[in-house]
Design a protein around this motif. Sequence first.
Motif, PDB file in Angstrom:
ATOM      1  N   ALA A 265      35.966  64.008  64.706  1.00 21.00           N
ATOM      2  CA  ALA A 265      37.429  64.514  63.459  1.00 21.00           C
ATOM      3  C   ALA A 265      38.238  65.089  63.553  1.00 21.00           C
ATOM      4  O   ALA A 265      39.404  64.983  62.981  1.00 21.00           O
ATOM      5  N   THR A 266      38.988  65.082  64.952  1.00 16.75           N
ATOM      6  CA  THR A 266      39.743  65.980  65.832  1.00 16.75           C
ATOM      7  C   THR A 266      40.901  65.806  65.740  1.00 16.75           C
ATOM      8  O   THR A 266      42.007  66.060  66.771  1.00 16.75           O
ATOM      9  N   GLY A 267      40.584  64.090  66.187  1.00  9.50           N
ATOM     10  CA  GLY A 267      41.562  63.199  67.664  1.00  9.50           C
ATOM     11  C   GLY A 267      41.253  63.477  69.148  1.00  9.50           C
ATOM     12  O   GLY A 267      42.100  62.738  69.470  1.00  9.50           O
ATOM     13  N   GLY A 268      39.683  64.025  69.105  1.00 11.63           N
ATOM     14  CA  GLY A 268      39.186  64.176  70.342  1.00 11.63           C
ATOM     15  C   GLY A 268      38.806  62.540  70.851  1.00 11.63           C
ATOM     16  O   GLY A 268      37.887  61.869  69.734  1.00 11.63           O
ATOM     17  N   ILE A 269      39.149  61.489  71.452  1.00 12.17           N
ATOM     18  CA  ILE A 269      38.828  60.553  72.092  1.00 12.17           C
ATOM     19  C   ILE A 269      37.317  60.688  73.036  1.00 12.17           C
ATOM     20  O   ILE A 269      37.542  61.321  73.298  1.00 12.17           O
TER      21      ILE A 269
ATOM     22  N   ASP B 188      48.829  64.753  61.534  1.00 12.60           N
ATOM     23  CA  ASP B 188      48.814  63.659  60.001  1.00 12.60           C
ATOM     24  C   ASP B 188      47.757  62.967  60.179  1.00 12.60           C
ATOM     25  O   ASP B 188      47.251  62.834  59.100  1.00 12.60           O
ATOM     26  N   LEU B 189      47.898  61.834  60.331  1.00 11.76           N
ATOM     27  CA  LEU B 189      46.984  60.556  59.903  1.00 11.76           C
ATOM     28  C   LEU B 189      45.706  61.427  60.462  1.00 11.76           C
ATOM     29  O   LEU B 189      44.279  60.752  59.200  1.00 11.76           O
TER      30      LEU B 189
ATOM     31  N   ARG C 236      53.416  63.667  67.736  1.00  9.08           N
ATOM     32  CA  ARG C 236      52.164  64.347  67.855  1.00  9.08           C
ATOM     33  C   ARG C 236      52.018  65.448  66.498  1.00  9.08           C
ATOM     34  O   ARG C 236      51.043  65.004  66.575  1.00  9.08           O
ATOM     35  N   PRO C 237      53.396  65.963  65.923  1.00  4.62           N
ATOM     36  CA  PRO C 237      52.724  66.472  64.445  1.00  4.62           C
ATOM     37  C   PRO C 237      52.467  65.175  63.555  1.00  4.62           C
ATOM     38  O   PRO C 237      51.347  65.295  62.673  1.00  4.62           O
ATOM     39  N   ALA C 238      53.573  63.889  63.310  1.00  2.00           N
ATOM     40  CA  ALA C 238      52.705  62.535  62.796  1.00  2.00           C
ATOM     41  C   ALA C 238      51.554  62.497  63.044  1.00  2.00           C
ATOM     42  O   ALA C 238      50.822  61.766  62.505  1.00  2.00           O
TER      43      ALA C 238
ATOM     44  N   ALA D 204      40.019  61.700  57.566  1.00  2.00           N
ATOM     45  CA  ALA D 204      39.238  62.288  57.712  1.00  2.00           C
ATOM     46  C   ALA D 204      38.664  62.242  56.510  1.00  2.00           C
ATOM     47  O   ALA D 204      37.648  62.358  55.458  1.00  2.00           O
ATOM     48  N   GLY D 205      39.736  62.239  55.409  1.00  2.00           N
ATOM     49  CA  GLY D 205      39.284  62.477  54.116  1.00  2.00           C
ATOM     50  C   GLY D 205      39.408  60.942  53.197  1.00  2.00           C
ATOM     51  O   GLY D 205      39.353  60.758  51.728  1.00  2.00           O
ATOM     52  N   ALA D 206      39.381  59.462  53.667  1.00  2.00           N
ATOM     53  CA  ALA D 206      40.411  58.182  53.457  1.00  2.00           C
ATOM     54  C   ALA D 206      39.375  57.545  54.129  1.00  2.00           C
ATOM     55  O   ALA D 206      38.743  57.741  54.895  1.00  2.00           O
ATOM     56  N   ARG D 207      39.369  56.331  53.374  1.00  2.00           N
ATOM     57  CA  ARG D 207      38.787  55.132  53.935  1.00  2.00           C
ATOM     58  C   ARG D 207      40.223  54.707  54.927  1.00  2.00           C
ATOM     59  O   ARG D 207      38.974  54.726  56.195  1.00  2.00           O
TER      60      ARG D 207
END
Length: 441
Positions: A73-77, A114-115, A109-111, A120-123
């Motif tokens: 959920a944090t973007g860690g592969i 945000d993704l 990276r900021p964008a 994490a909150g959408a399908r």
Amino acid sequence: MRADRALPREHAVADDDLSLQLQVVTEELAVADDELAAQQRQIDELLAREVDARRTASAVIRSVPVPVLVTDATGGIVEANVAASALFGVPAARLARKPVQALVPPQVRPAVRDLVTAAAGARTVGATVAVSPRNGPERTVRVLITGGVHRGEDRSVLTWVLGDVTPAQVAADPAVLQAVAALTALPVGDLSQHELLTEVAGLATRAVTGASWASVVLGDPAEPSELAADSEEAQRIDGAQFRVGQGPAVTAHRDGVPVRSADLRQDERWPALAVPAGRTRVRSALALPVRARDVSAAAAVRGVLTVYGPEPGAFAGDEHLDRALVFAEAASALLHDLDRIAELRATAENLTVAMRSRATIEQAKGLVAGWVGCSVEEAFEVLTRLSQDRNVKLRELAALAVADPSRHDLRPVLVHAHDRLLERRAQERARERVQGASSSS
């Protein structure tokens, strides 16, 4: 049969001996029950692991030729397929545990963060982002991120499906990416085979431009083992092919290659299909073999995925075939995993039945030992002999005894079977003595 006589004196046991014997039987049954319970827990745990949605998603991810990443959920592969490794120029094993932000230019990276938050909150979340391959210039890719939960661990995961936006990379078509992402999110363990095939057919229609209907057939289309469609129109044209024994699905299954038709009403390869096809709205078709895995090439075709269009020549371009092949490869991996789950469930069910039978037999052994006045080992031999003599399955005979331990009509039958057992043993000992005497002389 001496069904009405009393228990012979030589077979009677003293009360103390009988109490001790019953105590031993009770202890043995308790141990057997514990073993059965432990085995059942192991089966349940194995089944729970095997139907894990992430395992199925991994099978799909590894098979598709488009880059796919799975992150926490944090973007860690946590997982990457071969196509993703090729895109970033990093071995798949080394991509694991890297933050996905490390694969994009600093200004992006900021964008990307945000993704991650939005996914994490959408399908599903889509975007176009720049990536930084290790060896090569920056590239722009389309990204579809699908959120989900890792079953059994209550852990959120994100599936990233990426496609190059250059014209040569038709797999970058958002519809294809979204269909593949949706495949990885299907709850395979919760759906029946027919329900899953229906979902796959619907996603195929979305994945291939020009398609309005689709179907999936398992087995030979002339005699399918299972089939599903996303519409009545697909069902009608499939049925027509089954009736006349020819058509794109039949040919794709037979030859094991993709088959296209610009117009089913005029295709000279299948003249018998022209009239029934004219009664439907279907004009064009693209059929692709669904391949099994871990089998020889001769047995590789497991079924057919077919998309249909209402316009002639709807699938004439190579880009249509490429899109369909990307989706068909992912669908093949998904269906292979469904087979694995079905086999495991059948195995678990058979083991459960066998263990229940064993528990019943263990109980029956204790009852027979008490009724006849013999050891538990002899009681099992008595039940086995009676099963053979009466042509009744051992588990059924045991269930009959356990169902009503107070019944007495079985006792004389069991006593007679025990007598026969003792007689056979006596005869065997006599033969051994004769053979011993002969060999010594």
